[in-house]
Design a protein around this motif. Structure first.
Motif, mmCIF file in Angstrom:
data_model
loop_
_atom_site.group_PDB
_atom_site.id
_atom_site.type_symbol
_atom_site.label_atom_id
_atom_site.label_comp_id
_atom_site.label_asym_id
_atom_site.label_seq_id
_atom_site.Cartn_x
_atom_site.Cartn_y
_atom_site.Cartn_z
ATOM 1 N N ASP A 24 -0.351 10.440 1.139
ATOM 2 C CA ASP A 24 0.559 11.272 1.932
ATOM 3 C C ASP A 24 1.957 10.674 1.923
ATOM 4 O O ASP A 24 2.144 9.499 1.605
ATOM 5 C CB ASP A 24 0.064 11.345 3.379
ATOM 6 N N PHE A 25 2.923 11.504 2.319
ATOM 7 C CA PHE A 25 4.283 10.974 2.498
ATOM 8 C C PHE A 25 4.296 10.186 3.804
ATOM 9 O O PHE A 25 4.619 10.727 4.857
ATOM 10 C CB PHE A 25 5.304 12.104 2.571
ATOM 11 N N ALA A 26 3.939 8.926 3.702
ATOM 12 C CA ALA A 26 3.843 8.111 4.912
ATOM 13 C C ALA A 26 5.197 7.500 5.236
ATOM 14 O O ALA A 26 5.376 6.282 5.265
ATOM 15 C CB ALA A 26 2.788 7.029 4.730
ATOM 16 N N ILE A 27 6.151 8.360 5.458
ATOM 17 C CA ILE A 27 7.504 7.929 5.810
ATOM 18 C C ILE A 27 7.937 8.738 7.027
ATOM 19 O O ILE A 27 7.294 9.726 7.378
ATOM 20 C CB ILE A 27 8.487 8.160 4.642
ATOM 21 N N TYR A 28 9.017 8.311 7.643
ATOM 22 C CA TYR A 28 9.515 9.043 8.802
ATOM 23 C C TYR A 28 10.535 10.078 8.345
ATOM 24 O O TYR A 28 11.628 9.720 7.896
ATOM 25 C CB TYR A 28 10.169 8.082 9.797
ATOM 26 N N PHE A 52 10.072 -0.226 7.310
ATOM 27 C CA PHE A 52 8.853 -0.739 6.669
ATOM 28 C C PHE A 52 9.052 -2.152 6.139
ATOM 29 O O PHE A 52 8.093 -2.931 6.068
ATOM 30 C CB PHE A 52 8.378 0.234 5.585
ATOM 31 N N PHE A 99 0.845 -1.195 0.000
ATOM 32 C CA PHE A 99 0.000 0.000 0.000
ATOM 33 C C PHE A 99 0.879 1.243 0.000
ATOM 34 O O PHE A 99 1.780 1.373 0.831
ATOM 35 C CB PHE A 99 -0.905 -0.033 1.231
ATOM 36 N N VAL A 100 0.608 2.134 -0.931
ATOM 37 C CA VAL A 100 1.344 3.401 -0.993
ATOM 38 C C VAL A 100 0.317 4.528 -0.853
ATOM 39 O O VAL A 100 -0.399 4.831 -1.809
ATOM 40 C CB VAL A 100 2.116 3.545 -2.321
ATOM 41 N N PRO A 101 0.232 5.116 0.341
ATOM 42 C CA PRO A 101 -0.784 6.147 0.548
ATOM 43 C C PRO A 101 -0.451 7.450 -0.178
ATOM 44 O O PRO A 101 0.682 7.669 -0.607
ATOM 45 C CB PRO A 101 -0.797 6.347 2.063
ATOM 46 N N ASN A 119 8.432 6.814 -0.832
ATOM 47 C CA ASN A 119 7.110 6.388 -0.373
ATOM 48 C C ASN A 119 6.687 5.101 -1.096
ATOM 49 O O ASN A 119 6.171 4.162 -0.478
ATOM 50 C CB ASN A 119 6.115 7.520 -0.681
ATOM 51 N N ILE A 120 6.926 5.076 -2.400
ATOM 52 C CA ILE A 120 6.570 3.883 -3.186
ATOM 53 C C ILE A 120 7.472 2.710 -2.810
ATOM 54 O O ILE A 120 7.013 1.586 -2.591
ATOM 55 C CB ILE A 120 6.671 4.184 -4.694
ATOM 56 N N CYS A 130 8.952 2.066 -0.088
ATOM 57 C CA CYS A 130 8.600 1.497 1.224
ATOM 58 C C CYS A 130 7.396 0.560 1.115
ATOM 59 O O CYS A 130 7.253 -0.369 1.912
ATOM 60 C CB CYS A 130 8.276 2.618 2.214
ATOM 61 N N GLY A 131 6.532 0.821 0.141
ATOM 62 C CA GLY A 131 5.329 -0.002 0.006
ATOM 63 C C GLY A 131 5.525 -1.273 -0.788
ATOM 64 O O GLY A 131 4.657 -2.154 -0.770
#
Lengths: 304, 483
Positions: A83-87, A99, A79-81, A143-144, A146-147
């Protein structure tokens, strides 16, 4: 045929507001399916329900031929949301490691997978920089990455190219092509219609929670706006009359005409325009596009 | 345009209710808390706020009178073996007798925080010379409360002083009466030497009375000896002077001029030795308590920051991504909680290591108790932070709520102001915060040197807080599980 993902009769309401109405779609392995729709159409809700983040009122989801319970194992999903769902206060490498572990990548394989993902996302030179210092395009690529680090069979991407420059967008779609080439099935929501035309195997148009059209680009064009080309003529002033087979656009100076007979219709149409006595400022012949299909299916009014 | 800038700020403040709360409500709240602590709620000003015990080894009229005074003082509660708290109603001899306890019992009560001060009146106190050891009242005090011993010492001094003056007056009057009687006796050919009423015809003498007799023959009556007890010092004289110069002495005691000059207070004033019951053998013992107070408060702030990270993850979509992975909500929350526990434990340990290195707090000597209390407190803080993070929807909400709660808990729980200065009511309110329980536990370890087994109530409460808040946080986190 075993589909990578099947959604059957998915429905979801929040109170009296239905956000998904009997949505069904099939996604074979290695295909790219794009969900199109105006804002609030239900695209993100559908993706979140596939991820298990939204409990459906009705309908079912099958992943690799296996029916998913609402809280069932979804490890074959990536899943790649939006938002920038990274730290931001971790480096790119550290984000990928984190991740990767969340997705169950073993410690033994983690280093290899992280290096692969860094190379794939063109971030190897910035691997040890903080993600918060990255440009928008780099964050999107991370982001991608990580998913998909755990090599999921199905990847869900919610608007992965928002706010990036053309170069980054191009690279992101290349990354998706590479994933697809590996056999990964992808569901994508985006507003980049030109990219969808170029790369997608399937297009599903959703409006008000309902699928209003689905198929390949050609199928959608045939079913909606047709294959006829269109002549667009912009005049220097408002014409005294509108010739037969032409339509006057809202600006009062643009005429359009379908060219069902191709070049023969074109020569006739130009002759008719000349008879109007106006000067032609601009003239073009357009082939049917996804945008035309989209506007035809969902209307032109804003939905925000 | 300047007005527009102001308007923008005003609108931003108005639209942010948490910020509005922090700006206007929190200062008022804290003013109120500290007004309660330092205003009418101050300990010592409230009835029955100081618990003491009395060890009467003298068993004389003077010691009993002092005990009666202490028992009647509204600020004091005299603890007895029977458990009864004797207050102002205690006046009979029997009750006075009950009010004294053995020294060992009083020490045990101090050790277990049952009382803050034990008043020990040593044997021979009434008859002792001024500078004799038995002439000094001993206060065995728990100096973690730095106010109570001073209040009790002042009360003891006032009481002893008053009763000694009364004794002087009574003895002087009795002596005068008897001497007058002796003077009227047919066989007594001695002149009247003194008169308490200051008869002008009987000019007071200086020097020892009846020098001619005392030089050559023994006194003929028991009243020929000194009128004043040995501790009495004639006001205005560095030495005893002629203590038997009755008129001079009594005049100095009872005349309005003398009283105005403070002479009364000097007469018979008790010497009170305050003995640090716990800290005598320790280096810098109070610092351990302040280290615990500060540590607990910052433990809450740190845990809260860690809890805020959860809301940041929610806002950025990272939480959503984590929850779509194999991690799941339970493991995610357990991981957060364990991290806060680790962080809190490390933070407290670092603070105490620093306190040991720089302020000589005996950490190694209390390692087991420290470990138990640190773990229990950190665990409770972690659950508290998770509870707040799951309770609040946004970071600004969390910021407002946590600032109010943490500072209130710290103020009432003793992290900012020692709880012993608070009234009993405020101390009871403070027990609703886990700061108070945590500090009580650290207090038992570092101050009272009590064994780990004595930490049961504190650890029990903290474990209960950990469990209840942790489970509540898990319930509240269900909103993140699925829409």
């Amino acid at each position: 045929m075993t589909f990578a993902l099947r959604v059957s009769g998915a429905s979801k309401s929040y109170g009296s507001r239905a956000v998904l109405r009997d949505v069904s779609l099939d996604l074979p392995q290695g295909q790219l399916l794009t969900l199109l729709g105006p804002n609030g159409a239900g695209k993100t809700t559908l993706i979140r329900s596939i991820c298990g983040r939204v409990r459906l009122d009705q309908g079912e989801i099958e992943l690799l031929g296996r029916k998913l319970s609402p809280s069932g194992d979804r490890s074959p999903l990536g899943f790649v949301p939006q938002d920038f769902a990274i730290y931001p206060d971790l480096t790119a490498r550290q984000n990928l490691e984190v991740f990767g572990r969340f997705h169950g990548v073993t410690r033994r394989r983690l280093r290899y997978e992280v290096d692969e993902a860094l190379a794939w996302s063109l971030l190897i030179d910035r691997a040890d920089d903080l993600a918060g210092d990255f440009s928008g395009g780099m964050k999107r690529r991370l982001n991608i990455a990580c998913g998909v680090l755990h090599h999921p069979a199905v990847v869900l991407l919610d608007e992965p190219t928002v706010g990036v420059d053309p170069q980054s967008r191009e690279r992101i779609f290349e990354m998706l092509d590479e994933l697809r080439a590996r056999g990964t099935a992808i569901i994508l929501t985006t507003h980049q219609l030109d990219e969808v035309e170029r790369r997608c195997d399937q297009i599903v148009v959703i409006d008000s929670g309902r699928i209003v059209a689905a198929g390949t680009l050609d199928q959608l064009i045939d079913a909606t706006v047709g294959r006829d080309q269109e002549l667009v003529v912009t005049l220097d002033r408002h014409p005294l009359r509108v010739p037969a087979h032409f339509a006057l656009e809202a600006d009062g100076i643009t005429l359009t005409r379908r060219l069902s007979q191709g070049v023969r219709d074109l020569s006739l149409a130009i002759a008719e325009v000349q008879l109007l006595g106006c000067r032609v400022e601009q003239l073009s012949v357009k082939t049917p596009t996804l945008q035309a299909v989209f506007l035809k299916l969902t209307g032109k009014e804003l939905r925000e | 345009m300047t007005f527009t800038v102001i308007r923008v700020q005003l609108l931003k403040l108005w639209n942010s209710k948490p910020q509005l709360l922090l700006t206007f409500f929190v200062p008022v709240l804290f003013f109120s808390i500290f007004a309660l602590i330092f205003g009418k709620g101050l300990k010592g000003s409230a009835p029955g706020s100081l618990k003491i015990a009395i060890v009467d080894e003298d068993q004389t009229d003077l010691s009993r009178a002092v005990i009666a005074d202490l028992a009647q003082d509204e600020a004091l509660v005299v603890r007895t073996i029977g458990g009864a708290k004797i207050g102002s109603e205690a006046s009979s001899d029997d009750k006075e007798a009950e009010q004294t306890v053995p020294l060992e019992q009083a020490e045990e009560w101090i050790r277990s925080a049952g009382i803050v001060v034990a008043v020990q009146i040593p044997a021979g106190f009434e008859a002792a010379e001024d500078d004799a050891p038995e002439g000094r009242v001993r206060l065995l005090a728990d100096l973690s409360d730095q106010i109570a011993p001073r209040l009790v010492a002042a009360e003891v001094q006032r009481s002893v002083g008053r009763h000694r003056v009364e004794a002087v007056i009574a003895r002087a009057r009795a002596a005068a009466i008897l001497r007058r009687l002796l003077a009227r006796s047919p066989r007594d050919d001695q002149p009247v030497r003194d008169d308490a009423n200051g008869d002008a015809s009987n000019t007071p003498q200086s020097g020892p009375p009846n020098e001619s007799e005392s030089a050559g023959s023994p006194p003929q009556s028991p009243f020929d000896g000194p009128v004043f007890p040995p501790w009495y010092v004639v006001p205005g004289q560095s030495t005893g002077g002629d203590a038997n110069d009755l008129t001079t002495a009594l005049g100095s005691v009872v005349s309005p001029e003398a009283e105005q000059a403070g002479a009364v207070s000097q007469v018979g004033e008790a010497q009170v030795d305050t003995i640090d019951f716990f800290g005598g053998s320790k280096q810098n013992p109070i610092v351990a308590m302040y280290a615990a107070g500060i540590a607990v408060m910052f433990l809450l702030f740190s845990a809260n920051n860690a809890g805020e990270a959860l809301l940041i993850e929610q806002e950025t979509g990272t939480l959503e991504r984590m929850l779509t992975s194999r991690l799941g909500l339970n493991r995610m929350m357990l991981g957060k909680w364990l991290w806060m526990l680790l962080l809190g434990t490390t933070q407290t340990t670092v603070m105490f290591l620093w306190a040991q290195a720089v302020f000589q707090v005996d950490l190694w000597g209390h390692l087991e108790g420290f470990a138990v209390m640190t773990l229990a407190t950190s665990a409770a803080s972690a659950s508290f932070a998770l509870f707040l993070a799951t309770l609040c929807r946004t970071r600004s909400q969390l910021q407002a709520v946590s600032v109010v709660l943490i500072l209130s808990m710290s103020a009432l729980g003793g992290s900012m102001v020692p709880r012993y200065v608070m009234s009993d009511e405020l101390q009871s309110v403070g027990l609703a915060t886990f700061n108070a329980w945590a500090l009580d536990g650290f207090n038992k370890v570092f101050w009272r040197d009590l064994p780990i087994s004595s930490l049961g109530p504190q650890v029990g409460v903290l474990a209960g807080v950990t469990l209840i808040l942790g489970l509540t946080a898990r319930l509240l986190a269900r909103r993140w599980e699925q829409d």
